[in-house]
Scaffold this active site. Structure first.
Site, PDB file in Angstrom:
ATOM      1  N   ASN A   1     -92.725 -24.980  20.529  1.00 29.52           N
ATOM      2  CA  ASN A   1     -91.292 -24.921  20.853  1.00 29.52           C
ATOM      3  C   ASN A   1     -90.551 -25.607  19.709  1.00 29.52           C
ATOM      4  OD1 ASN A   1     -88.735 -25.128  21.895  1.00 29.52           O
ATOM      5  ND2 ASN A   1     -89.281 -26.563  23.536  1.00 29.52           N
TER       6      ASN A   1
ATOM      7  N   LYS B   1     -87.399 -25.780  19.202  1.00 28.89           N
ATOM      8  CA  LYS B   1     -86.102 -26.355  19.593  1.00 28.89           C
ATOM      9  C   LYS B   1     -85.027 -25.990  18.548  1.00 28.89           C
ATOM     10  CE  LYS B   1     -88.715 -29.769  22.105  1.00 28.89           C
ATOM     11  NZ  LYS B   1     -88.842 -31.107  22.668  1.00 28.89           N
TER      12      LYS B   1
ATOM     13  N   HIS C   1     -86.864 -25.648  30.461  1.00 28.67           N
ATOM     14  CA  HIS C   1     -87.237 -26.814  29.660  1.00 28.67           C
ATOM     15  C   HIS C   1     -86.376 -28.012  30.058  1.00 28.67           C
ATOM     16  CE1 HIS C   1     -87.847 -29.510  26.302  1.00 28.67           C
ATOM     17  NE2 HIS C   1     -88.995 -28.877  26.120  1.00 28.67           N
TER      18      HIS C   1
ATOM     19  N   GLU D   1     -84.924 -30.218  28.443  1.00 25.86           N
ATOM     20  CA  GLU D   1     -83.686 -30.418  27.671  1.00 25.86           C
ATOM     21  C   GLU D   1     -82.585 -29.476  28.161  1.00 25.86           C
ATOM     22  OE1 GLU D   1     -85.610 -30.018  23.859  1.00 25.86           O
ATOM     23  OE2 GLU D   1     -86.653 -31.893  24.265  1.00 25.86           O
TER      24      GLU D   1
ATOM     25  N   GLU E   1     -94.509 -30.664  31.886  1.00 22.74           N
ATOM     26  CA  GLU E   1     -94.064 -31.550  30.813  1.00 22.74           C
ATOM     27  C   GLU E   1     -93.377 -32.779  31.417  1.00 22.74           C
ATOM     28  OE1 GLU E   1     -93.492 -29.249  26.913  1.00 22.74           O
ATOM     29  OE2 GLU E   1     -91.681 -28.968  28.064  1.00 22.74           O
TER      30      GLU E   1
ATOM     31  N   GLY F   1     -91.243 -35.950  23.176  1.00 21.25           N
ATOM     32  CA  GLY F   1     -90.614 -36.474  21.965  1.00 21.25           C
ATOM     33  C   GLY F   1     -90.627 -37.994  21.885  1.00 21.25           C
TER      34      GLY F   1
ATOM     35  N   SER G   1     -95.616 -34.786  23.589  1.00 21.33           N
ATOM     36  CA  SER G   1     -96.248 -35.569  22.522  1.00 21.33           C
ATOM     37  C   SER G   1     -97.719 -35.202  22.284  1.00 21.33           C
ATOM     38  CB  SER G   1     -96.110 -37.065  22.800  1.00 21.33           C
ATOM     39  OG  SER G   1     -94.737 -37.433  22.796  1.00 21.33           O
TER      40      SER G   1
HETATM   41  P1  PGA Z   1     -92.948 -32.848  21.972  1.00 20.72           P
HETATM   42  O1  PGA Z   1     -92.113 -31.772  22.808  1.00 20.72           O
HETATM   43  O2  PGA Z   1     -94.298 -32.233  21.698  1.00 20.72           O
HETATM   44  O3  PGA Z   1     -92.157 -33.096  20.738  1.00 20.72           O
HETATM   45  O4  PGA Z   1     -93.078 -34.058  22.865  1.00 20.72           O
HETATM   46  C1  PGA Z   1     -92.706 -30.984  23.802  1.00 20.72           C
HETATM   47  C2  PGA Z   1     -91.702 -30.056  24.412  1.00 20.72           C
HETATM   48  O5  PGA Z   1     -90.522 -30.449  24.568  1.00 20.72           O
HETATM   49  O6  PGA Z   1     -92.022 -28.906  24.759  1.00 20.72           O
END
Ligand code: PGA
Length: 249
Positions: free
Chosen positions: A9, A11, A94, A96, A166, A172, A212
């Site tokens: 992803n 983003k 997601h 976010e 997640e 992140g 992560s």
């Molecule tokens: P990350 O993000 O691997 O940077 O923690 C995962 C995601 O948001 O799908």
């Protein structure tokens, strides 16, 4: 047998030039594996990504879509627009999108239904916040996220669903769920789906872990029996790291 999947992803990262460069690098480094490999660049670069990956087995997927077929929704993208450029899998829900763009369960269920009506695959994301885990409410939260968005679907739709658990506190942040925590939740998710549908559906759906995931921890997480792959954010932006994570599956 469930599909193993590793998805990146991206983003809101990578302009057109960088998108093409990263895809060329990734194609050159792609490990030999049976797993499905997917990347989700930003909307403006999807068509170019599809062209760049023309002869590759890396699939281009979208990060989001609107539920309406078309119309007065400034700034939004429809299922038809995605399908027309060769994108038939979409990430929905997601954290976010939920946190920064107000996407509620009611909106998400409309998006899921719209994608499925268009015969698209849905990668549905969900997971608890840190305070839910601290208060021991994480199983309830995950169950209600699944129930509200997915459990009114007809059983026949489930072959188009991919799940991505997640935990928000791991996205992140550099803080990963331990492999045991991931396995515990994935097993709970399968049990919840068994109760809502049946064990056939539960055992067939791929459940990815996200939050992560890095080359250093991927192998251990992926070794858990109910973890069928990963949704990777930050580490998918570096070809060597993403290739190493794909290799780990
Ligand atoms: P990350 O993000 O691997 O940077 O923690 C995962 C995601 O948001 O799908």
């Amino acid at each position: 047998m469930r599909s193993k999947i590793v998805a990146g992803n991206w983003k809101m990262n990578k302009n057109l030039t960088e998108t093409e460069a990263l895809l060329v690098q990734l194609s050159a480094k792609l490990p030999d594996t049976d797993a499905e490999v997917m990347v989700a660049p930003t909307f403006v670069n999807l068509a170019a990504a599809v062209r760049t990956l023309d002869s590759s087995r890396i699939e281009v997927i979208a990060q989001n879509m609107h539920f309406a077929p078309n119309g007065a929704y400034t700034g939004e993208i429809s299922a038809d627009m995605l399908l027309n450029i060769g994108v038939d899998t979409v990430i929905i829900g997601h954290s976010e999108r939920r946190a920064y763009f107000g996407e509620t369960d009611e909106i998400l269920v409309k998006k899921v239904v719209a994608a499925l009506e268009n015969n698209m695959r849905v990668m549905f994301c969900f997971g608890e916040e840190l305070e839910d885990r601290k208060s021991g409410n994480h199983f309830n939260i995950v169950e209600s996220q699944l129930k509200n968005a997915l459990f009114s679907l007809d059983v026949s739709h489930w072959n188009k669903i991919i799940l991505a658990y997640e935990p928000v506190w791991a996205i992140g942040t550099g803080e990963t769920a331990s492999p045991e925590q991931a396995q515990e939740m994935h097993a709970f998710i399968r049990k919840t789906i068994t109760e809502a549908y049946n064990s056939g559906v539960a055992n067939k759906v791929s459940i990815l872990y996200g939050g992560s995931v890095k080359p250093a921890n991927a192998k251990e997480i992926f070794s858990k029996p109910d973890v069928d792959g990963g949704l990777i954010g930050g580490a998918s932006l570096v070809a060597d790291d993403f290739a190493a994570i794909i290799k780990a599956i």
